[in-house]
Write an enzyme that holds these catalytic residues in place. Structure first.
Site, PDB file in Angstrom:
ATOM      1  N   HIS A  72      51.617  35.619  57.699  1.00 35.36           N
ATOM      2  CA  HIS A  72      51.764  34.984  56.511  1.00 35.36           C
ATOM      3  C   HIS A  72      53.267  35.521  55.989  1.00 35.36           C
ATOM      4  CE1 HIS A  72      50.558  33.717  52.210  1.00 35.36           C
ATOM      5  NE2 HIS A  72      51.430  34.558  51.906  1.00 35.36           N
ATOM      6  N   GLU A  73      53.411  36.839  55.889  1.00 32.59           N
ATOM      7  CA  GLU A  73      54.716  37.302  55.570  1.00 32.59           C
ATOM      8  C   GLU A  73      55.903  36.999  56.318  1.00 32.59           C
ATOM      9  OE1 GLU A  73      54.530  38.153  52.544  1.00 32.59           O
ATOM     10  OE2 GLU A  73      52.214  38.686  52.556  1.00 32.59           O
TER      11      GLU A  73
ATOM     12  N   GLU B 105      55.514  29.466  49.608  1.00 31.30           N
ATOM     13  CA  GLU B 105      54.028  29.640  50.026  1.00 31.30           C
ATOM     14  C   GLU B 105      53.686  28.572  51.090  1.00 31.30           C
ATOM     15  OE1 GLU B 105      52.290  32.094  49.394  1.00 31.30           O
ATOM     16  OE2 GLU B 105      53.555  33.267  47.916  1.00 31.30           O
TER      17      GLU B 105
ATOM     18  N   HIS C 269      57.250  33.733  55.059  1.00 33.97           N
ATOM     19  CA  HIS C 269      58.138  34.225  53.878  1.00 33.97           C
ATOM     20  C   HIS C 269      59.640  34.647  54.392  1.00 33.97           C
ATOM     21  CE1 HIS C 269      55.521  33.355  50.417  1.00 33.97           C
ATOM     22  NE2 HIS C 269      54.759  34.377  50.861  1.00 33.97           N
TER      23      HIS C 269
END
Length: 512
Positions: free
Chosen positions: A269-270, A299, A273
């Site tokens: 997830h990160e 996101e 980003h």
């Protein structure tokens, strides 16, 4: 294109100073959540407040307004898609919104958020909402004052719109109400048809020491695109990503020895980003274009890597040998199909960041509902834990055992980020649309994943999303990448297809 006027160089210089100061503030915030000793919180709040005053003063400087006015005739006659014209437009938007807000209020908000973040940590450790309540009340009070700065301007139809606009420009309360009503109407029967009762089993089995998890992640992240020269990974309570520049990307995760999925999926997830920030056009560095188009787009990148990629069948095929090599026995009895079905099972849960794709947006609907009630004055902070528990029972059918599994699970309110949560749902919708477009253009993409080749995906995202930064707003960027407006249907179709593929639905449920 007409020759750029001399004022443009001055504007670039001012934009560069603002970007540099914001980078320093970002570094302080990263440090506060990773390495800073707990006793440093008070001084850190003072430092962040001082930086906020400097940035706000620069954004509201009348000379900046005069520069923007002087550039307006040139901008109207120049190529509207040029970097320079888009930079002027972005800085004008920031200036116009900042001048409505007194510097003192902006500084108070920064300080309150820093103190509230530390109060959240203490309250979470003690499992005591009362330790967080005064700080959150201050954040909400300042949010009301901030929204009131725009009363009478005609720019925003609802006070909550002011807050949403900071994270996703142009997003409105009315639009979100319609969106969440539609999603809840479609998701509730999907969850009812596919969810299994909670049984305490983890989607990734076994007890794994942090050192073994770190060795696994140290192979997974570089394979998808983590660059050790410009990136780093650290530990924190609530995983997040932050960049100080496209050459300095900071990811964080939490290592839980009985829950491998926490680190495994939070890192993916990160990473999403971080990749967005790393692949912005270097020409935009130190300008207002070297920022995300909106948090919904941001996101979309994290949710795409975490779920669309990380929970796909070909990714399971690629990842399984690495899970076996680093973690051994718990994965020896797995084949790729079992791993794929396990990481995609639908199971009602209390924790948002652990939620599966089907139930996840119900967690966001809960937070949107409560934020809106706080801003509209229908809910007091003192009643927030009870309201949270009631909404969890109503939307998810679950009892909340304590505040750590309830109202204290997320850091966002403690960070002053009121209006952020809906961007997760926008990200889910955008990710599905982007996946539809890129998989049509890259028909071998799933075979690439199975072979451990993630470069085609990175390149597509760089060319269609990342490099543009803030040059286009979220909706325009989505149109350019997919040819579509924001829609709910691609996400719902994606969910239904996956639930059928994993055997959790016998056949797709029709739309209501």
């Amino acid at each position: 294109m007409s020759e750029a006027p001399k004022e443009l160089a001055n504007l670039r210089e001012r934009a560069g100073e603002i970007a540099d100061i914001n980078g320093v503030a970002g570094l302080l915030l990263w440090d506060q959540n990773t390495l800073m000793p707990r006793g440093g919180a008070g001084a850190r709040a003072d430092q962040l407040e001082a930086l906020e005053r400097i940035v706000h003063d620069r954004l509201t400087d009348p000379e900046l307004g005069r520069l923007l006015d002087a550039l307006e005739p040139w901008a109207q006659s120049a190529d509207p898609d040029s970097d320079e014209v888009r930079m002027v437009a972005a800085l004008r938007r920031d200036h116009r919104k900042a001048v409505r807000v007194p510097t003192e209020l902006a500084a108070e908000q920064s300080s309150a958020a820093s103190h509230a973040q530390e109060a959240w940590h203490h309250a979470r450790e003690a499992k005591d909402f009362a330790r967080f309540r005064p700080a959150l009340e201050r954040v909400i009070e300042l949010s009301h004052r901030y929204a009131a700065c725009f009363d009478g301007t005609g720019e925003f139809a609802h006070p909550y719109d002011v807050l949403l606009d900071d994270f996703e420009p142009g997003l409105t309360t009315a639009e979100l109400r319609t969106l969440f009503e539609r999603l809840q109407r479609e998701l509730v029967p999907l969850v009812a048809a596919s969810a299994r009762p909670p049984d305490g089993e983890r989607v990734l089995p076994g007890h794994h020491p942090a050192a073994a998890q770190k060795a696994l992640i140290d192979e997974i992240l570089p394979a998808v695109g983590f660059d050790r020269e410009h990136w780093r990974l650290d530990s924190t309570v609530h995983p997040f990503a932050r960049s100080m520049a496209h050459t300095d990307i900071r990811l964080t995760t939490r290592w839980e020895e009985d829950d491998l999925a926490m680190a495994f999926y939070s890192c993916l997830h990160e990473f999403g980003h971080g990749l967005y920030e790393a692949q912005m056009d270097p020409r935009h560095y130190r300008t207002t274009l070297a920022e995300a188009a909106g948090l919904g787009v941001h996101e979309s990148q994290s949710r795409l890597w975490e779920n669309v990629v990380g929970r796909s069948r070909p990714f399971a095929e690629w990842a399984l040998p690495r899970l076996r090599a680093h973690l051994g026995e718990p994965f020896e009895g797995f084949d790729a199909d079992r791993l794929y079905r396990s990481v995609n099972r639908v199971e009602l849960s209390l924790i948002r960041i652990e939620a599966d794709e089907t139930t996840y947006n119900l967690h966001i609907a809960l937070r949107f509902e409560l934020e809106l009630a706080l801003i509209e004055g229908r809910l007091n902070v003192k009643d927030l834990p009870e309201a949270w528990d009631e909404a969890t029972q109503r939307l998810l059918g679950l009892e909340v055992p304590d505040v750590v599994h309830g109202v204290l699970q997320d850091i966002h309110w403690g960070s002053g980020m009121i209006g952020y949560f809906p961007t997760y749902t926008l990200g889910n919708l955008m990710a599905a649309q982007l996946w539809g477009a890129l998989s049509a253009q890259l028909p071998a993409i799933e075979s690439d994943f199975a072979a451990g080749d993630f470069a085609p995906l990175r390149e597509w995202l760089r060319d269609n999303i990342h490099r543009h930064g803030r040059k286009y707003d979220s909706r325009e960027l989505l149109r350019r990448a997919t040819g579509e407006e924001l829609r709910v249907e691609p996400f719902l179709d994606y969910l239904r297809a996956k639930l059928v593929d994993t055997g959790q639905l016998a056949e797709p449920l029709g739309r209501t």
